[in-house]
Design a protein around this motif. Sequence first.
Motif, short mmCIF file in Angstrom:
data_model
loop_
_atom_site.label_atom_id
_atom_site.label_comp_id
_atom_site.label_asym_id
_atom_site.label_seq_id
_atom_site.Cartn_x
_atom_site.Cartn_y
_atom_site.Cartn_z
N GLY A 1 -12.77 2.34 10.50
CA GLY A 1 -12.13 3.53 9.93
C GLY A 1 -12.79 4.04 8.69
N ARG A 2 -14.10 3.89 8.56
CA ARG A 2 -14.80 4.43 7.40
C ARG A 2 -14.70 5.95 7.44
N THR A 3 -14.68 6.56 6.24
CA THR A 3 -14.60 8.01 6.17
C THR A 3 -15.67 8.52 5.21
N GLY A 4 -15.85 9.81 5.21
CA GLY A 4 -16.74 10.46 4.27
C GLY A 4 -18.18 9.97 4.36
N LEU A 5 -18.80 9.81 3.19
CA LEU A 5 -20.21 9.43 3.14
C LEU A 5 -20.46 8.04 3.70
N ASN A 6 -19.51 7.12 3.51
CA ASN A 6 -19.68 5.78 4.08
C ASN A 6 -19.87 5.86 5.59
N LYS A 7 -19.09 6.69 6.24
CA LYS A 7 -19.19 6.84 7.69
C LYS A 7 -20.54 7.44 8.06
N LEU A 8 -20.96 8.44 7.29
CA LEU A 8 -22.22 9.12 7.57
C LEU A 8 -23.41 8.19 7.37
N PHE A 9 -23.44 7.46 6.27
CA PHE A 9 -24.61 6.65 5.95
C PHE A 9 -24.60 5.29 6.65
N LEU A 10 -23.44 4.70 6.81
CA LEU A 10 -23.37 3.38 7.42
C LEU A 10 -23.34 3.45 8.93
N GLY A 11 -22.97 4.59 9.45
CA GLY A 11 -22.88 4.70 10.90
C GLY A 11 -21.67 3.95 11.41
N SER A 12 -21.50 3.92 12.69
CA SER A 12 -20.37 3.24 13.28
C SER A 12 -20.80 2.65 14.61
N GLU A 13 -20.70 1.34 14.72
CA GLU A 13 -21.02 0.71 16.00
C GLU A 13 -20.09 1.23 17.08
N THR A 14 -18.84 1.48 16.73
CA THR A 14 -17.88 2.00 17.69
C THR A 14 -18.32 3.36 18.20
N GLN A 15 -18.75 4.24 17.31
CA GLN A 15 -19.22 5.55 17.73
C GLN A 15 -20.46 5.45 18.61
N LYS A 16 -21.34 4.51 18.29
CA LYS A 16 -22.54 4.34 19.09
C LYS A 16 -22.19 3.82 20.49
N VAL A 17 -21.23 2.90 20.56
CA VAL A 17 -20.78 2.42 21.86
C VAL A 17 -20.20 3.57 22.67
N LEU A 18 -19.35 4.37 22.03
CA LEU A 18 -18.75 5.53 22.72
C LEU A 18 -19.83 6.47 23.26
N ALA A 19 -20.90 6.63 22.51
CA ALA A 19 -21.96 7.55 22.91
C ALA A 19 -22.85 6.99 24.02
N HIS A 20 -22.86 5.67 24.19
CA HIS A 20 -23.82 5.06 25.12
C HIS A 20 -23.20 4.35 26.33
N THR A 21 -21.92 4.50 26.53
CA THR A 21 -21.29 3.91 27.70
C THR A 21 -20.49 4.96 28.44
N GLU A 22 -20.34 4.73 29.72
CA GLU A 22 -19.48 5.60 30.53
C GLU A 22 -18.13 4.96 30.78
N LEU A 23 -17.96 3.74 30.30
CA LEU A 23 -16.69 3.03 30.47
C LEU A 23 -15.63 3.60 29.51
N PRO A 24 -14.37 3.43 29.86
CA PRO A 24 -13.33 3.75 28.88
C PRO A 24 -13.43 2.81 27.70
N VAL A 25 -13.20 3.33 26.50
CA VAL A 25 -13.22 2.52 25.29
C VAL A 25 -11.90 2.77 24.57
N LEU A 26 -11.17 1.69 24.32
CA LEU A 26 -9.92 1.77 23.57
C LEU A 26 -10.24 1.30 22.16
N VAL A 27 -10.05 2.19 21.18
CA VAL A 27 -10.40 1.91 19.80
C VAL A 27 -9.15 1.68 18.99
N LEU A 28 -9.14 0.56 18.25
CA LEU A 28 -8.01 0.21 17.39
C LEU A 28 -8.41 0.39 15.95
N ARG A 29 -7.56 1.04 15.18
CA ARG A 29 -7.79 1.20 13.74
C ARG A 29 -6.79 0.41 12.98
#
Length: 145
Positions: free
Chosen positions: A117-145
């Motif tokens: 749940g990073r926001t702002g610049l932390n999200k932009l600079f650190l990236g998100s493994e969750t976002q990368k998984v979402l972008a690279h899989t066709e499977l459903p992904v259930l994300v918990l915050r």
Amino acid sequence: MFKNILLPTDGSELAVKATELAIRFAQVHGARIISICVAQPFPFVPASENAVVPDAAVFETQIAATAKANINKVETACATAGVPFEGVVVDSHTPYKEIVAAAEKYNCDIILMASHGRTGLNKLFLGSETQKVLAHTELPVLVLR
């Protein structure tokens, strides 16, 4: 519908909550959990011959032990709940690639993972493994915050 659930874990508090949800989800669907923890290898490359470098072997041993401990916690929770379990520890600089590859290798129907749940610049600079998984899989992904 969901028989093989991939549960990435990093041992964080949110990952523990995701584990609890994944176990309940698995119980409802009669599914097994495949949990993966990615141990990231030593990241430091000295810029000069005189650079002081921490002991990479010690670092990697500790990271591997931590990853195994994270998997063992998920295994214990699954055993307590009577949910079939398989644990995987891999070494990689790119966790999202290992998560996507494991989902394919183990014929997973869904990926259930925590987001920090990073926001702002932390999200932009650190990236998100969750976002990368979402972008690279066709499977459903259930994300918990």
